[in-house]
Design an enzyme around this catalytic site. Structure first.
Site, PDB file in Angstrom:
ATOM      1  N   ARG A   1       0.837  -1.341  -0.032  1.00  0.00           N
ATOM      2  CA  ARG A   1      -0.019  -0.094  -0.112  1.00  0.00           C
ATOM      3  C   ARG A   1       0.718   1.360   0.056  1.00  0.00           C
ATOM      4  NH1 ARG A   1       0.435   3.603   2.879  1.00  0.00           N
ATOM      5  NH2 ARG A   1       0.041   2.618   4.883  1.00  0.00           N
TER       6      ARG A   1
ATOM      7  N   ASN B   1      17.329  15.534  10.168  1.00  0.00           N
ATOM      8  CA  ASN B   1      17.014  16.148  11.418  1.00  0.00           C
ATOM      9  C   ASN B   1      15.865  16.877  11.529  1.00  0.00           C
ATOM     10  OD1 ASN B   1      19.839  15.998  12.281  1.00  0.00           O
ATOM     11  ND2 ASN B   1      20.373  17.435  10.772  1.00  0.00           N
TER      12      ASN B   1
ATOM     13  N   SER C   1       9.051  15.328  12.378  1.00  0.00           N
ATOM     14  CA  SER C   1       7.733  15.729  12.633  1.00  0.00           C
ATOM     15  C   SER C   1       7.643  17.327  12.288  1.00  0.00           C
ATOM     16  CB  SER C   1       7.188  15.609  14.037  1.00  0.00           C
ATOM     17  OG  SER C   1       7.247  14.276  14.389  1.00  0.00           O
TER      18      SER C   1
ATOM     19  N   CYS D   1      -0.887  17.216  -0.479  1.00  0.00           N
ATOM     20  CA  CYS D   1      -0.730  16.020  -0.792  1.00  0.00           C
ATOM     21  C   CYS D   1      -0.866  15.002   0.248  1.00  0.00           C
ATOM     22  CB  CYS D   1       0.772  15.748  -1.391  1.00  0.00           C
ATOM     23  SG  CYS D   1       1.236  17.166  -2.481  1.00  0.00           S
TER      24      CYS D   1
ATOM     25  N   ARG E   1      -7.392 -24.397  16.482  1.00  0.00           N
ATOM     26  CA  ARG E   1      -6.640 -24.720  17.494  1.00  0.00           C
ATOM     27  C   ARG E   1      -7.113 -25.419  18.858  1.00  0.00           C
ATOM     28  NH1 ARG E   1      -1.343 -26.228  18.872  1.00  0.00           N
ATOM     29  NH2 ARG E   1      -0.867 -25.743  20.771  1.00  0.00           N
TER      30      ARG E   1
ATOM     31  N   GLU F   1       3.752   9.733   7.679  1.00  0.00           N
ATOM     32  CA  GLU F   1       2.614  10.718   7.676  1.00  0.00           C
ATOM     33  C   GLU F   1       1.859  11.462   8.565  1.00  0.00           C
ATOM     34  OE1 GLU F   1       0.401  10.047   4.182  1.00  0.00           O
ATOM     35  OE2 GLU F   1       1.867   8.582   3.288  1.00  0.00           O
ATOM     36  N   GLY F   2       2.901  11.835   9.784  1.00  0.00           N
ATOM     37  CA  GLY F   2       2.492  12.083  10.949  1.00  0.00           C
ATOM     38  C   GLY F   2       2.540  11.294  11.777  1.00  0.00           C
TER      39      GLY F   2
END
Ligand code: TGC
Ligand code: FAD
Length: 430
Positions: free
Chosen positions: A127, A172, A175, A283, A313, A409-410
């Site tokens: 993905r 460096n 975020s 984006c 199981r 992506e955060g």
């Protein structure tokens, strides 16, 4: 089989009739007869999809289960990404699926979410490769590119013949991309060119990408701008994209660096009108939305695998462990989170189609679905006992992958701060 199906579904615009959810029609005719509970779709999300969306979902699921699933175990072991997968997706019309024109399918955001979910049911890394190509690179070009850039890149990218990467994160600055150090300045010797220098890291697809969106600060203004760096046009030594090896998650996806050393990039390859973080974050809105769908696909695969295992199981007097309450609670919790997460993603998708989705809504579903998928996958892993440690059971792979989805992506806490800012009006980042 799937090829012929997708040709008759993907590629057509949704019509007003086709866009009516299936449930609306069946409710009216059947007077809401009670439906049996379906553990695979507990809240009947399928009733919210149009016939076209259901057909696209079936096509994507068939391709993913028949063609991708058989490859993933070895690819994960070998830390190998078969770039033919993007070509196959391109043939089926799965790349840049929401883009209108340029050989893209132009489907709804919910249809695109269903494709994403089908792919991540197999593996988050697959993905990831698709998200970068479709949402971050093709989406960026479609939103911010010149007509020449769109004509040049989008049709080939839609076919998976040209591969993309998206370079925002730096060694460096993760975020906090606003503090990036990569710079662009007028090239000292090549008129009409910028010279890009700096380093990006943890970049999906970078080792194999033909075109790399690089976000850099213009030295003259300090403003962030987006550049389309074409590998084939870079003189030797000005662009390197070494792979980052020995990852303990997302091993079926390629990740690397982008190292730029006075790399000449034509002015015509800069996005003309967008400056600042609005460019990359726009984006990211689409890619984060896709992850919210995808992680539910991974969680559903964990539920299905854990349920099958628990039914087979036997422990204590020959009982299947699925009979025991503590095991059932694990399945009930995970199934509930998957069902809620799907409904939330559908709602945001519908709003996105109308242009009404606020970025904070996307932060909410990206954070919630990644977090719940990770927590539940980790708990479901316990159902497999010692066998959870064997990669053949697939659950450990999902758990390791889902940690990454919660990070890129955060990272989830960053999305909590985005939501906290919207709730309180107070900025926590500074
Ligand atoms: P802030 O002051 O909040 O915003 C700066 C400018 O950006 C605009 N903006 C947005 N525009 C559109 N959509 C959004 N979601 C937006 N969020 C912000 C904002 O309006 C402002 O515009 P302007 O015109 O006024 O300048 O910026 P900040 O520096 O305070 O940001 C803080 C924070 C934490 C929200 C942000 O930096 C953040 O989201 N950090 C997380 C970084 C991140 O997500 N990195 C992702 C890298 S790419 C990746 O991981 C791909 S993985 C792919 C895969 O394999 O699947
Ligand atoms: P940091 O920013 O160093 O954060 C570390 C920890 O500190 C996190 O838990 C974070 O939440 C916390 N933290 C940071 N600031 C605060 C604060 N103000 N308050 C509270 N907590 C805080 N990037 C790209 O640009 N393109 C890609 O294609 C891409 N693909 C990736 C693929 C993989 C496999 C991985 C692992 C990463 C990828 N990334 C990509 C990078 C990814 O987006 C970053 O890893 C992510 O944004 C976090 O940045 P960081 O790793 O530098 O962590």
């Amino acid at each position: 089989m799937y090829k012929s199906v997708i040709r008759s579904t993907v590629g057509r615009q949704l019509t007003a009739t086709a866009a009516r959810p299936v449930a609306v029609r069946s409710y009216a005719s059947a007077h809401a007869a009670p439906q049996p509970f379906n553990w695979e779709d507990p809240l009947n999300a399928a009733s919210l999809f149009t016939e076209e969306e259901l057909a696209i979902s079936e096509t994507a699921e068939a391709y993913c289960q028949e063609r991708m699933l058989p490859r993933v175990l070895q690819a994960y072991r070998d830390e190998n990404y078969d770039k033919k997968i993007l070509e196959e997706m391109g043939e089926l019309g799965l790349l840049g699926a929401t883009i209108k024109g340029y050989d893209c399918a132009g489907v709804s955001n919910v249809a695109s979410g269903l494709i994403t979910k089908a792919v991540e049911r197999v593996d988050s890394g697959y993905r990831s490769g698709m998200s970068v190509q479709s949402s971050l690179v093709m989406g960026g070009i479609d939103d911010f590119g010149t007509q020449e850039q769109k004509d040049k890149f989008l049709p080939k990218m839609a076919k998976g013949k040209l591969l993309g990467a998206f370079g925002l994160t730096e060694p460096n600055h993760g975020s906090d991309p606003g503090s990036m150090e990569t710079t662009a300045k007028p090239h000292p010797t090549k008129k009409g060119y910028y010279s890009l220098s700096g380093a990006k890291t943890w970049i999906t697809n970078s080792p194999i990408a033909d075109v790399l969106i690089v976000w850099a600060k213009l030295q003259e203004t300090g403003k962030i701008r987006g550049f389309l760096v074409e590998r084939s046009e870079c003189p030797p030594g000005t662009l390197e994209t070494p792979a980052i090896k020995d990852k303990n998650g997302l091993r079926a996806s390629l990740t690397g660096m982008i190292q730029l050393d006075e790399c000449p990039v034509p002015e015509a390859n800069m996005f003309p009108d967008v400056e600042g973080l609005r460019g990359p974050f726009t984006c990211l809105n689409s890619a984060r939305y896709g992850i919210a769908w995808g992680t539910i696909g991974a969680l559903e695969d964990c539920i299905s695998r854990a349920r099958t295992y628990a039914l087979e199981r036997k422990q204590f007097k020959g009982n299947p462990i699925a009979k025991y309450q503590l095991v059932q609670k694990k399945l009930a919790d995970a199934t509930t989170d998957a069902a809620f997460g799907t409904l939330a993603a559908v709602q945001v998708g519908r709003l996105k189609d109308e242009g009404l989705a606020a970025p904070e809504m996307i932060s909410m579903i990206k954070r919630q679905n990644c977090d719940r998928a990770l927590v539940n996958a980790r708990i479901l892993q316990e159902i497999f006992g010692g066998n959870a440690v064997s990669d053949e059971y697939g659950i450990g792979r999902h758990v390791a992958n889902l940690f990454v989805t919660q990070t890129y992506e955060g990272q989830s806490d960053i999305h909590a701060l985005i939501l906290g800012r919207a709730i309180t009006g107070l900025q926590a980042f500074v």
